[in-house]
Enzyme design. Sequence first.
Site, PDB file in Angstrom:
ATOM      1  N   GLY A   4      89.182 -17.697  43.503  1.00 55.49           N
ATOM      2  CA  GLY A   4      88.221 -17.986  42.439  1.00 55.49           C
ATOM      3  C   GLY A   4      86.807 -18.085  42.953  1.00 55.49           C
ATOM      4  N   ILE A   6      85.641 -20.263  45.127  1.00 54.68           N
ATOM      5  CA  ILE A   6      85.504 -20.805  46.485  1.00 54.68           C
ATOM      6  C   ILE A   6      84.877 -19.724  47.376  1.00 54.68           C
ATOM      7  CG2 ILE A   6      86.747 -21.698  48.484  1.00 54.68           C
ATOM      8  CD1 ILE A   6      88.937 -22.653  46.547  1.00 54.68           C
ATOM      9  N   ASP A  71     100.166 -11.531  43.311  1.00 52.43           N
ATOM     10  CA  ASP A  71      98.730 -11.791  43.235  1.00 52.43           C
ATOM     11  C   ASP A  71      98.252 -12.514  44.502  1.00 52.43           C
ATOM     12  OD1 ASP A  71      96.091 -12.239  41.670  1.00 52.43           O
ATOM     13  OD2 ASP A  71      96.712 -14.275  42.192  1.00 52.43           O
ATOM     14  N   LYS A  75      95.579 -11.290  47.793  1.00 55.23           N
ATOM     15  CA  LYS A  75      94.464 -12.107  48.280  1.00 55.23           C
ATOM     16  C   LYS A  75      94.647 -12.458  49.754  1.00 55.23           C
ATOM     17  CE  LYS A  75      93.784 -13.915  43.628  1.00 55.23           C
ATOM     18  NZ  LYS A  75      94.033 -15.033  42.707  1.00 55.23           N
TER      19      LYS A  75
END
Length: 317
Positions: A4, A6, A71, A75
């Site tokens: 997100g 961060i 997901d 990342k």
Amino acid sequence: SVAGGIPILKSLREGLAANRFRRISGILNGTCNYILSEMSGSGRSFPEVLAEAQAKGYAETPPDLDIDGHDAAHKLAILAALAYGAPPRIAAVHTEGIRAITIDDFRYARELGYTIKLLGITQTTEAQSEAAGEPASVSGSEHKDYKIEQRVHPVLVSLASPLAAIHGAQNAVLVECDSLGSVFFSGAGAGAGATASAVVADILDIAAGRASHPFGVPVKQLAKPHYLTIQQHSGAYYVRLRVGDKPGVLAEVTKQLSRQEIGVESVLQRSDSATGTAQIALITHRTKETAITKALEYISKLDYVLEQPHKIRVENI
């Protein structure tokens, strides 16, 4: 955007560039963290909480990309690429989701001093050797046997870990470095505002002329490391079994573990007199993935074992 809003990507590429990264562990999917947090706090089952998450817009329909770990794997591949100067390789990320987690797992984990999180973890062979108490070698591309471990799966983490305190749709990343030690990042992991914060930061860098190589070095200079498979992993394990409630069952289970040279650190046994069954939950000492897999294969064939044994890896984070 990873985790997100961060600023983990810029931190790895710029602020922490002087460090070698021993291990990076992250809660990288807000949907899964919301579901696991609600299961832990409310005692509701996975299907119930998933339906609520979809109703609130936290989980998509179908939710497979999130709850099956894909997901988070995407990342993690980006974080590993930045940390170790290698191209992202999603196919090398061992990926498991959270569908098999039960309320019983949370109950036993809590009694044993843990909670359950879906984590993305990447580390080098050097970090794994140090965790096993072996002599450290040179990390990074300087070592000819340099290998990277990349995995996404449920993890038992100590209730004292900073990752255990991350609830709801929040994300967090714990970076362990050689010079700086541990650095912890947390913040909003989903939503338009969090994602826009990361994207607009990149746009401002471009506008100000600060744009650099996305992976810290030119693509031609990226390393070509080997990647460890999950079968090469070593660590402790949580195991849950449902068995017939008869004398000697626990002794036979530990006997099968000892045949693979697996020691038991903690054990719980809860009986249900109404059904004549019992659940055994235990945590092993550090062992090899191949050893625990073989032991559970033998245990699953015992007459009094009523369900397929369930295991979750334990991390000292």
